[in-house]
Write a protein that holds these residues in place. Structure first.
Motif, PDB file in Angstrom:
ATOM      1  N   GLU A 290       9.417  -1.416  -3.632  1.00 22.02           N
ATOM      2  CA  GLU A 290      10.531  -2.283  -3.251  1.00 22.02           C
ATOM      3  C   GLU A 290      11.577  -2.399  -4.350  1.00 22.02           C
ATOM      4  O   GLU A 290      12.774  -2.488  -4.075  1.00 22.02           O
TER       5      GLU A 290
ATOM      6  N   TYR B 184       4.135  10.435  13.264  1.00 21.02           N
ATOM      7  CA  TYR B 184       4.447   9.014  13.281  1.00 21.02           C
ATOM      8  C   TYR B 184       4.929   8.502  14.631  1.00 21.02           C
ATOM      9  O   TYR B 184       5.448   7.393  14.737  1.00 21.02           O
TER      10      TYR B 184
ATOM     11  N   GLN C  73      12.110   1.021  10.364  1.00 20.96           N
ATOM     12  CA  GLN C  73      10.881   0.228  10.205  1.00 20.96           C
ATOM     13  C   GLN C  73       9.817   1.023   9.456  1.00 20.96           C
ATOM     14  O   GLN C  73       9.148   0.487   8.577  1.00 20.96           O
ATOM     15  N   LEU C  74       9.674   2.291   9.799  1.00 25.60           N
ATOM     16  CA  LEU C  74       8.699   3.137   9.117  1.00 25.60           C
ATOM     17  C   LEU C  74       9.042   3.259   7.635  1.00 25.60           C
ATOM     18  O   LEU C  74       8.171   3.143   6.776  1.00 25.60           O
TER      19      LEU C  74
ATOM     20  N   LYS D 218       7.026  -0.506   1.167  1.00 24.89           N
ATOM     21  CA  LYS D 218       6.128  -1.612   0.832  1.00 24.89           C
ATOM     22  C   LYS D 218       4.721  -1.123   0.489  1.00 24.89           C
ATOM     23  O   LYS D 218       4.114  -1.585  -0.457  1.00 24.89           O
ATOM     24  N   SER D 219       4.211  -0.182   1.281  1.00 16.38           N
ATOM     25  CA  SER D 219       2.836   0.272   1.081  1.00 16.38           C
ATOM     26  C   SER D 219       2.657   0.953  -0.278  1.00 16.38           C
ATOM     27  O   SER D 219       1.568   0.919  -0.838  1.00 16.38           O
TER      28      SER D 219
ATOM     29  N   ASP E 290      10.702   1.162   5.782  1.00 15.97           N
ATOM     30  CA  ASP E 290      10.404  -0.124   5.136  1.00 15.97           C
ATOM     31  C   ASP E 290       8.905  -0.284   4.887  1.00 15.97           C
ATOM     32  O   ASP E 290       8.498  -0.746   3.815  1.00 15.97           O
ATOM     33  N   GLU E 291       8.090   0.121   5.860  1.00 18.70           N
ATOM     34  CA  GLU E 291       6.636   0.029   5.707  1.00 18.70           C
ATOM     35  C   GLU E 291       6.132   0.937   4.587  1.00 18.70           C
ATOM     36  O   GLU E 291       5.270   0.538   3.804  1.00 18.70           O
ATOM     37  N   VAL E 292       6.655   2.153   4.528  1.00 16.33           N
ATOM     38  CA  VAL E 292       6.235   3.096   3.490  1.00 16.33           C
ATOM     39  C   VAL E 292       6.624   2.574   2.110  1.00 16.33           C
ATOM     40  O   VAL E 292       5.827   2.629   1.160  1.00 16.33           O
TER      41      VAL E 292
END
Length: 93
Positions: free
Chosen positions: A90, A28, A78-79, A85-86, A81-83
């Motif tokens: 949430e 990453y 940030q990573l 969401k993906s 949060d992205e994971v």
């Protein structure tokens, strides 16, 4: 079902190895040393932070910033949060 998912995630965090952390950091785009990976593993094992508790996540990110640096901790946040969401998780966090 959410209890099962939460327990799986907590268990994975407790069992992470330095090698896995180094692998994921490379995958990453994070730059950490083997010594830093060892410190992260030690923190996770000793503190057992609950990733579903905001205060525990904040403490972990503060500790990660101490172990690495602020830029790495922010990128990790940030990573994460992205994971979340993906995968549509949430509602668990």
């Amino acid at each position: 079902m959410s209890f099962f998912i939460k327990e799986m995630i907590k268990n994975k965090l407790r069992k992470l190895t330095s090698g896995e952390i180094l692998h994921y950091s490379s995958q990453y785009g994070f730059s950490i040393t083997p010594a830093q990976a060892d410190q992260i593993v030690n923190y996770l094992r000793v503190s057992s932070p609950n990733p579903f508790d905001q205060a525990d996540r904040d403490r972990f990110m503060a500790e990660l910033a101490k172990i690495t640096d602020q830029k790495t901790a922010l990128a990790a946040q940030q990573l994460m949060d992205e994971v979340i969401k993906s995968y549509g998780l949430e509602h668990l966090f």
